[in-house]
Design an enzyme around this catalytic site. Structure first.
Site, PDB file in Angstrom:
ATOM      1  N   LYS A 122      49.729  -0.061   1.779  1.00  0.00           N
ATOM      2  CA  LYS A 122      49.313   1.168   0.849  1.00  0.00           C
ATOM      3  C   LYS A 122      47.952   1.124   0.558  1.00  0.00           C
ATOM      4  O   LYS A 122      47.231   0.047   0.401  1.00  0.00           O
ATOM      5  CB  LYS A 122      50.112   0.892  -0.451  1.00  0.00           C
ATOM      6  CG  LYS A 122      49.907   1.754  -1.480  1.00  0.00           C
ATOM      7  CD  LYS A 122      50.686   2.016  -2.794  1.00  0.00           C
ATOM      8  CE  LYS A 122      50.397   0.809  -3.855  1.00  0.00           C
ATOM      9  NZ  LYS A 122      49.440   0.979  -4.536  1.00  0.00           N
ATOM     10  N   ASP A 147      49.524  -3.752  -0.628  1.00  0.00           N
ATOM     11  CA  ASP A 147      48.233  -3.187  -1.101  1.00  0.00           C
ATOM     12  C   ASP A 147      47.131  -3.512  -0.115  1.00  0.00           C
ATOM     13  O   ASP A 147      46.948  -4.854  -0.081  1.00  0.00           O
ATOM     14  CB  ASP A 147      47.918  -3.373  -2.484  1.00  0.00           C
ATOM     15  CG  ASP A 147      48.470  -2.321  -3.535  1.00  0.00           C
ATOM     16  OD1 ASP A 147      48.545  -1.164  -2.729  1.00  0.00           O
ATOM     17  OD2 ASP A 147      48.445  -2.443  -4.540  1.00  0.00           O
ATOM     18  N   ASP A 188      47.938  -4.897  -5.475  1.00  0.00           N
ATOM     19  CA  ASP A 188      46.743  -5.650  -5.916  1.00  0.00           C
ATOM     20  C   ASP A 188      46.600  -5.947  -7.474  1.00  0.00           C
ATOM     21  O   ASP A 188      45.731  -6.581  -7.923  1.00  0.00           O
ATOM     22  CB  ASP A 188      45.400  -4.950  -5.209  1.00  0.00           C
ATOM     23  CG  ASP A 188      45.531  -3.485  -5.979  1.00  0.00           C
ATOM     24  OD1 ASP A 188      46.236  -2.992  -6.704  1.00  0.00           O
ATOM     25  OD2 ASP A 188      44.340  -2.845  -5.466  1.00  0.00           O
ATOM     26  N   SER A 189      47.615  -5.535  -8.235  1.00  0.00           N
ATOM     27  CA  SER A 189      47.874  -5.973  -9.434  1.00  0.00           C
ATOM     28  C   SER A 189      48.054  -7.329  -9.848  1.00  0.00           C
ATOM     29  O   SER A 189      47.846  -7.819 -10.787  1.00  0.00           O
ATOM     30  CB  SER A 189      48.940  -5.053 -10.552  1.00  0.00           C
ATOM     31  OG  SER A 189      50.217  -5.197  -9.368  1.00  0.00           O
ATOM     32  N   GLU A 225      44.656   3.459  -1.612  1.00  0.00           N
ATOM     33  CA  GLU A 225      44.438   4.492  -2.708  1.00  0.00           C
ATOM     34  C   GLU A 225      43.330   5.317  -2.021  1.00  0.00           C
ATOM     35  O   GLU A 225      42.513   5.068  -1.372  1.00  0.00           O
ATOM     36  CB  GLU A 225      43.486   3.691  -3.930  1.00  0.00           C
ATOM     37  CG  GLU A 225      44.569   2.719  -4.333  1.00  0.00           C
ATOM     38  CD  GLU A 225      43.924   1.702  -5.730  1.00  0.00           C
ATOM     39  OE1 GLU A 225      42.718   2.489  -6.219  1.00  0.00           O
ATOM     40  OE2 GLU A 225      44.526   1.110  -6.124  1.00  0.00           O
ATOM     41  N   GLU A 245      50.258   8.017  -9.749  1.00  0.00           N
ATOM     42  CA  GLU A 245      50.000   7.099 -10.888  1.00  0.00           C
ATOM     43  C   GLU A 245      49.377   7.989 -12.335  1.00  0.00           C
ATOM     44  O   GLU A 245      48.280   8.552 -12.113  1.00  0.00           O
ATOM     45  CB  GLU A 245      49.109   5.728 -10.599  1.00  0.00           C
ATOM     46  CG  GLU A 245      49.045   5.074 -11.834  1.00  0.00           C
ATOM     47  CD  GLU A 245      48.553   3.613 -11.576  1.00  0.00           C
ATOM     48  OE1 GLU A 245      48.477   3.057 -10.203  1.00  0.00           O
ATOM     49  OE2 GLU A 245      48.233   2.477 -12.299  1.00  0.00           O
TER      50      GLU A 245
HETATM   51  O1  KIV Z   1      49.032  -2.622  -7.656  1.00  0.00           O
HETATM   52  C1  KIV Z   1      50.208  -2.302  -8.065  1.00  0.00           C
HETATM   53  O2  KIV Z   1      51.058  -2.798  -8.792  1.00  0.00           O
HETATM   54  C2  KIV Z   1      50.307  -0.890  -7.951  1.00  0.00           C
HETATM   55  C3  KIV Z   1      51.211   0.006  -8.825  1.00  0.00           C
HETATM   56  C4  KIV Z   1      50.701   0.196 -10.239  1.00  0.00           C
HETATM   57  C5  KIV Z   1      51.849   1.283  -8.171  1.00  0.00           C
HETATM   58  O3  KIV Z   1      49.583  -0.012  -7.189  1.00  0.00           O
END
Ligand code: KIV
Length: 269
Positions: free
Chosen positions: A118, A88, A49-50, A120, A187
């Site tokens: 994934k 994510d 989600d980055s 959090e 992280e």
């Molecule tokens: O969203 C992302 O890029 C991440 C990584 C930093 C692990 O969750």
């Protein structure tokens, strides 16, 4: 591992941990870069989600939507012939409602054809984790600095430096393992704590800013390629300085167009 076309699965990642082989993971959000990452032999591609920051220019990961994530994920899945592709779950698509979490995960799996999701958090989201796993969808956990909670933390500094938070993190890792997660991202936590977690659970632990004594590493692709010169955390190693290289190329093109040097006779019909 070299770029063969034998698909990396969650079982392969477990075997790698069992054999002491390190796991490589990078983000990708589009077809072109995902193809390069896959062909280079990276084991796991994370559609993080980055993308909210890197692709859309938002300050945080909070605004990205499930539809946005599915769009990025579909493009990456079309490119990945070998890597395991993990997506994510975006903010708001799984917290506080495990049925919604399952619906969001099913949409990701059906519409993008990705291999895993994934999310959090630990005990706070365990009901969602269990419900998704029960549907047969592999889940990767994410503990430590969890950017979707940035407004709760108030800062992007190192997490779990204090005993109470470190203790909860180890408990959360064990909880996620017990629920059936196939791997966990840690992280920005102290390297000593990350090492302890990697030894306390059997599933692979992938670190970002968590030191070298874990089972694998992940970085944001655009950061490690040096496409962004404003983000400089200590854990980031830049393997290229693409910001400067791309700028030079673009300025050269601009100059050529204005000086009537592009196109030349060989570049026309
Ligand atoms: O969203 C992302 O890029 C991440 C990584 C930093 C692990 O969750």
């Amino acid at each position: 591992m070299g770029p063969t076309y034998k698909r990396v699965t969650t079982n392969v990642l477990q075997e790698m941990k069992n054999n002491g082989e390190k796991i490589s993971m990078l983000t990708a959000y589009d077809y072109t870069l995902a193809k390069i990452v896959d062909n280079a032999g990276i084991d796991v591609i994370l559609v993080g989600d980055s993308a909210s920051n890197v692709m859309a220019g938002h300050e945080t990961t909070l605004p990205i939507t499930l539809d946005n994530m599915i769009y990025h994920a579909s493009s990456v899945v079309r490119a990945a012939k070998r890597s395991l592709v993990v997506i994510d779950l975006p903010f708001g698509s799984y917290q506080g409602d495990s049925k919604k979490a399952l619906r969001s995960s099913i949409r990701i799996m059906k519409e993008s054809e990705a291999h895993a999701v994934k999310l959090e958090g630990g005990s706070e989201v365990i009901e969602s984790v269990e419900r998704i796993l029960k549907a047969g969808i592999p889940v990767m956990g994410h503990l430590g600095l969890t950017p979707q909670s940035i407004y709760k933390f108030g800062t992007y500094t190192v997490r779990a430096k204090e005993n109470a938070e470190a203790k909860k993190l180890v408990e959360d890792a064990k909880l996620l393992e017990k629920a059936g997660c196939f791997s966990i991202v840690l992280e920005k936590i102290p390297a000593k704590l990350a090492k302890k977690v990697a030894k306390s659970v059997k599933i692979p632990i992938i670190g970002i800013g968590a030191g070298s004594d874990v089972d694998g590493q992940v970085l944001v692709l655009h950061d490690m390629l040096g496409m962004n010169n404003e983000f400089n955390p200590r854990f980031l190693r830049r393997y290229l300085n693409l910001y400067d290289e791309i700028s030079v190329a673009i300025k050269k093109y601009d100059k050529d167009v204005k000086a009537k040097k592009f196109p030349n006779n060989n570049e026309e019909y």
